[in-house]
Design a protein around this motif. Structure first.
Motif, PDB file in Angstrom:
ATOM      1  N   ARG A  21     -27.585 -18.325   4.246  1.00  0.00           N
ATOM      2  CA  ARG A  21     -28.540 -17.441   3.570  1.00  0.00           C
ATOM      3  C   ARG A  21     -29.975 -17.787   3.958  1.00  0.00           C
ATOM      4  N   ALA A  22     -30.298 -19.077   4.022  1.00  0.00           N
ATOM      5  CA  ALA A  22     -31.646 -19.476   4.426  1.00  0.00           C
ATOM      6  C   ALA A  22     -31.956 -19.008   5.844  1.00  0.00           C
ATOM      7  N   THR A  23     -30.961 -19.079   6.726  1.00  0.00           N
ATOM      8  CA  THR A  23     -31.148 -18.626   8.098  1.00  0.00           C
ATOM      9  C   THR A  23     -31.359 -17.119   8.151  1.00  0.00           C
ATOM     10  N   ALA A  24     -30.524 -16.379   7.434  1.00  0.00           N
ATOM     11  CA  ALA A  24     -30.668 -14.925   7.417  1.00  0.00           C
ATOM     12  C   ALA A  24     -32.039 -14.515   6.897  1.00  0.00           C
ATOM     13  N   LEU A  25     -32.505 -15.189   5.852  1.00  0.00           N
ATOM     14  CA  LEU A  25     -33.828 -14.895   5.294  1.00  0.00           C
ATOM     15  C   LEU A  25     -34.928 -15.173   6.315  1.00  0.00           C
ATOM     16  N   MET A  26     -34.830 -16.295   7.012  1.00  0.00           N
ATOM     17  CA  MET A  26     -35.871 -16.647   7.974  1.00  0.00           C
ATOM     18  C   MET A  26     -35.881 -15.686   9.160  1.00  0.00           C
ATOM     19  N   LEU A  27     -34.702 -15.287   9.617  1.00  0.00           N
ATOM     20  CA  LEU A  27     -34.640 -14.331  10.722  1.00  0.00           C
ATOM     21  C   LEU A  27     -35.204 -12.977  10.297  1.00  0.00           C
ATOM     22  N   ALA A  48     -28.054 -10.156   0.097  1.00  0.00           N
ATOM     23  CA  ALA A  48     -28.805  -9.099   0.780  1.00  0.00           C
ATOM     24  C   ALA A  48     -29.933  -8.585  -0.099  1.00  0.00           C
ATOM     25  N   ALA A  49     -29.657  -8.450  -1.401  1.00  0.00           N
ATOM     26  CA  ALA A  49     -30.695  -7.990  -2.327  1.00  0.00           C
ATOM     27  C   ALA A  49     -31.824  -9.009  -2.429  1.00  0.00           C
ATOM     28  N   GLU A  50     -31.475 -10.292  -2.458  1.00  0.00           N
ATOM     29  CA  GLU A  50     -32.498 -11.341  -2.526  1.00  0.00           C
ATOM     30  C   GLU A  50     -33.379 -11.342  -1.275  1.00  0.00           C
ATOM     31  N   ILE A  51     -32.761 -11.186  -0.129  1.00  0.00           N
ATOM     32  CA  ILE A  51     -33.542 -11.166   1.113  1.00  0.00           C
ATOM     33  C   ILE A  51     -34.433  -9.925   1.153  1.00  0.00           C
ATOM     34  N   GLY A  52     -33.891  -8.783   0.730  1.00  0.00           N
ATOM     35  CA  GLY A  52     -34.689  -7.570   0.693  1.00  0.00           C
ATOM     36  C   GLY A  52     -35.886  -7.688  -0.230  1.00  0.00           C
ATOM     37  N   ALA A  53     -35.691  -8.373  -1.349  1.00  0.00           N
ATOM     38  CA  ALA A  53     -36.801  -8.561  -2.288  1.00  0.00           C
ATOM     39  C   ALA A  53     -37.839  -9.534  -1.735  1.00  0.00           C
TER      40      ALA A  53
END
Length: 252
Positions: A21-27, A48-53
């Motif tokens: 999740r940390a990697t997906a967020l950073m990318l 996905a919702a957290e990254i979108g926010a």
């Protein structure tokens, strides 16, 4: 220098929590369009919702898939191509460790599960993704290994065998897929994740001072290494394993 991945499409396995999740967020924060995948749909939807926010305007999709299942690689690549029309980056982060104990006492089922997820699944996903990765002329794969693949440790010996094999697979694929696709690995030390909780939760105060950097790793420490390895800053780097362990290996 800010690292940007604008117009790149990335797949991250094991992406619902921890390092994935940390990697997906950073990318995503660097501009990539990201497809998250792991076993549980509800956890993926939440991630996905957290990254979108956290990254307004980020393009984030998800597909539930078991990294160790034979049908998953085709489903994951198809989902990325259907959603985003391309695939430039694969991060093989999904891993499992269903057994703790002497290496010779592991059951066949536990052996198969460990190798299916940690090694065969990573190989199969790269095999399925190689054509779209090469089509862009600059594809990048990062396999999340472990410093355990460089050590002999009690209890998690078979897990470490899979990670050692993953590092060798990284070198093999780097040789075969160059020059259009680069393949590298990251070998984390002890990181504060749910998967590793049994190794650190009750022992952090005793363990951390042994490291030169005096702390355990955070998922973001590993994500930063992945970001470097998939970016143009590492354009002449392939077949290597980047150790990110706070200096743990210096203990010998």
């Amino acid at each position: 220098m800010e690292i940007r991945l604008d117009d790149k499409v990335a797949v991250v396995t094991g992406a619902s929590k921890g390092i994935g999740r940390a990697t997906a967020l950073m990318l995503a924060d660097a501009g990539a369009r990201v497809l998250l995948t792991s076993r549980k749909a509800d956890a993926l939807e939440a991630a996905a919702a957290e990254i979108g926010a956290a990254v307004p305007g980020a393009e984030v999709g998800w597909v539930a898939a078991n990294a160790g299942a034979p049908e998953s690689p085709a489903a994951i690549v198809a989902a990325a191509l259907d959603r985003f029309g391309a695939l430039d980056i694969v991060v093989n982060n999904a891993a499992t460790n269903p057994y703790f104990g002497p290496a010779l006492d592991i059951s066949d089922a536990q052996w198969d599960k460990t190798f299916d997820v940690n090694l065969r699944g990573a190989h199969a996903l790269v095999r399925e993704a190689r054509d779209p990765l090469a089509a862009g002329g600059g594809g990048a794969v990062v396999n999340i290994a472990s410093i355990g693949g460089l050590l002999v440790e009690p209890g998690i010996g078979i897990y470490n065998v899979t990670k050692a094999a993953l590092m060798h697979l990284t070198r093999t694929l780097a040789q075969e897929l160059g020059p259009t696709v680069r393949v590298n690995a990251v070998a984390p030390g002890l990181v504060r994740t749910d998967m590793a909780r049994g190794l650190w939760e009750e022992h952090e105060a005793a363990i951390a001072p042994r490291f030169p950097l005096q702390r355990l790793g955070e998922p973001e420490d590993i994500a930063g290494a992945v970001l470097y390895l998939v970016s143009d800053l590492s354009a002449w780097v392939t077949g290597t394993t980047l150790v990110v362990d706070g200096g743990a290996l210096l203990r010998g």
